[in-house]
Enzyme design. Structure first.
Site, PDB file in Angstrom:
ATOM      1  N   LYS A 125       0.846  -1.190   0.000  1.00 15.56           N
ATOM      2  CA  LYS A 125       0.000   0.000   0.000  1.00 15.56           C
ATOM      3  C   LYS A 125       0.886   1.246   0.000  1.00 15.56           C
ATOM      4  CE  LYS A 125      -3.919   1.781   2.781  1.00 15.56           C
ATOM      5  NZ  LYS A 125      -4.733   1.485   3.990  1.00 15.56           N
ATOM      6  N   SER A 175      -9.520   1.304   3.115  1.00 18.25           N
ATOM      7  CA  SER A 175      -8.700   2.132   2.246  1.00 18.25           C
ATOM      8  C   SER A 175      -7.628   1.362   1.479  1.00 18.25           C
ATOM      9  CB  SER A 175      -8.021   3.228   3.083  1.00 18.25           C
ATOM     10  OG  SER A 175      -7.137   2.664   4.051  1.00 18.25           O
ATOM     11  N   SER A 208      -9.915  -1.096   7.127  1.00 21.04           N
ATOM     12  CA  SER A 208      -9.202  -0.855   5.873  1.00 21.04           C
ATOM     13  C   SER A 208      -8.417  -2.042   5.332  1.00 21.04           C
ATOM     14  CB  SER A 208      -8.267   0.350   6.016  1.00 21.04           C
ATOM     15  OG  SER A 208      -9.012   1.538   6.066  1.00 21.04           O
TER      16      SER A 208
END
Length: 499
Positions: free
Chosen positions: A95, A177, A201
């Site tokens: 990420k 996310s 997330s």
């Protein structure tokens, strides 16, 4: 660390593992037998097919220009001295809030142009652990910008990466996310990915992308070098196509780190989580003794509590400014949250893009916070509600080893408690589900995956992984529905090896 080598029929293409579903164990077997190399495993052609072309899933912000050289070096090392372990030569996507050395040629920006070109002092600890284990950091995954803490913005959007979408529902919500991490793992743009979670997330995009996701106890994995929201809730974990792969990665990235004081509270020895992979962990036909219903004793208070908002907004202002202060260089000159708000306003054409992505109300609310008694009271209330009278009280009251609940409702209590979750695929929406208009993504649609989560007390990951693995093996849900055809990359090892 032991690899799961149970005799199961796995998808193959021309005698090679099918990269859509290939496990880390299968990839290691092929590498050890010289069927292919880590250079062959670079996955770049698969990313190219679907990221900005075809369905334009926008899962990956940037690939690592050093990856092929690193893969070649790891191939040489394998020939000379053997593999370092089960992640040797395995490509992993991170990420874009997880720092990687600038010498790799990649940025770490949380998806924001405000941090483009910034120089980090070192790899994030979890990235360094992956490198030490021999993994190849293949690229940076798109995400909900600032880990979905800028404002009311659709999941999967960042200024740098654009609007990501689901590989299961055309223009569907990938959730966030850790949106790009989920998409990348789901369709084989890498062997697996790392995400981060403050509240939902990891587990929510794992659910929407038909994956296993492990949200570790806060303090099991280091957050050093990870762009923060809240030091009290943030955690980093794997998102993978199987419990075995997720357990393997967690075994590598867990552990104490002097750069993150929260990790010093964990047990002194990190378990080998692959030893939890036992099909008999759930006794009987599928389950152990089931107690239902098992509502939290403080459920009504949990639902109406606003303490998490106070904690995370107050933490973010302090924590993000601390992170930026630790950078070696920030070309945009931002130093504070107020600077980030001003940057977005000044660069609205890139960041506050009409009509769907204009909001930064969470930033503004966070800027207006102060570390005061209200904050400390909220922090104490969260611990009481989430731990003492929440998860721990429920486990004790009903004499339970773990809690089982839909992933869509699992993240909140675990978030404020700082406790672990493991989500696994449960099923899919019916094919005749209405496909609503995309604004800019669709909230649901035919064949959208959903998951089920195992929840436990602090540092109970070993037990949760064992239950999740037993459930996964008994139900074998993931391959009952593939991504939609255009979202499945066509490039396979047979197209690369020897070419």
């Amino acid at each position: 660390m032991q690899l799961n080598t149970d005799a199961v029929v796995r998808p193959t293409v021309a005698g090679f593992p099918d990269l859509y579903e290939a496990s880390i164990a299968e990839l290691q077997e092929g590498l050890s037998k010289n069927q292919f190399t880590s250079v062959d495993l670079a996955y770049f052609a698969r990313i190219d097919e679907v990221n900005l072309k075809g369905p334009t899933l926008r899962a990956v912000i940037e690939t690592n220009p050093s990856a092929l050289a690193q893969a070649a070096a790891l191939d040489r090392e394998r020939r000379l001295t053997g593999p370092r372990g089960p992640l040797h030569g395995i490509p992993i996507i991170l990420k874009d809030n997880i720092a990687t050395l600038a010498s790799d040629g990649m940025n770490t920006t949380a998806g924001s142009f405000a941090l483009l070109g910034s120089i980090v002092p070192r790899d994030a600890t979890v990235a360094a652990k992956l490198r030490k284990a021999g993994a190849i950091i293949l690229g940076k995954a798109n995400l909900s910008e600032w880990a979905n803490f800028r404002g009311r913005v659709p999941s999967g959007f960042s200024g740098r990466g654009g609007q990501a979408s689901s590989p299961y529902v055309p223009l569907g919500d990938p959730s966030g996310s850790s949106s790009g991490s989920g998409i990348s793992s789901a369709i084989g743009l890498a062997a697996a990915a790392l995400g981060s979670e403050t509240d939902g997330s990891i587990v929510s995009p794992s659910q929407n992308n038909n994956l296993v996701g492990i949200k570790p106890t806060v303090g099991l994995t280091s957050r050093a070098g990870v762009i923060p929201i809240s030091e009290h809730q943030d955690t980093v974990g794997p998102m993978a196509r199987s419990v075995a792969d997720a357990a393997m990665i967690l075994s590598v990235i867990a552990g104490r780190d002097p750069l993150d004081n929260f990790t010093l509270a964990q047990p002194p020895i990190v378990p080998d989580y692959t030893r939890a992979l036992k099909k008999t962990a759930l006794r009987g036909s599928l389950g152990a003794t089931v107690v239902d219903p098992t509502d939290f004793p403080d459920l009504a208070e949990l639902r109406r509590s606003g303490n998490e908002t106070i904690v995370t907004r107050t933490d973010f202002k302090v924590d993000v400014e601390r992170y930026i202060a630790g950078l070696v260089e920030v070309p945009t000159g931002v130093k504070t949250l107020a600077d980030l708000i001003a940057f977005n306003t000044a660069h609205a054409d890139e960041e506050l893009v009409a009509p769907f992505w204009t909001d930064q109300s969470t930033f503004i609310a966070s800027e207006n916070t102060t570390v005061n008694q209200t904050f400390f009271d909220a922090l104490a209330a969260d611990k009481d509600l989430g731990q003492t009278r929440g998860i721990d009280a429920t486990l004790k009251l009903f004499n339970l080893d773990a809690l089982l609940l839909p992933t869509s409702g699992a993240s909140g209590p675990a978030a404020i408690a700082g406790y672990p979750l493991v989500t696994v695929p449960l099923g899919f929406m019916p094919p005749n589900t209405t496909l609503p208009p995309a604004q800019p993504t669709r909230p649901s649609g035919p064949n959208q995956p959903f998951g089920i989560s195992f929840m436990g007390t602090a540092f109970s990951e070993f037990e949760l992984i064992s239950y999740a693995f037993a459930y996964e093996q008994a139900t074998d849900t993931r391959l009952k529905q593939l991504a939609f055809p255009d979202a499945i990359p066509k490039t396979q090892l047979v197209d690369v090896v020897g070419k």
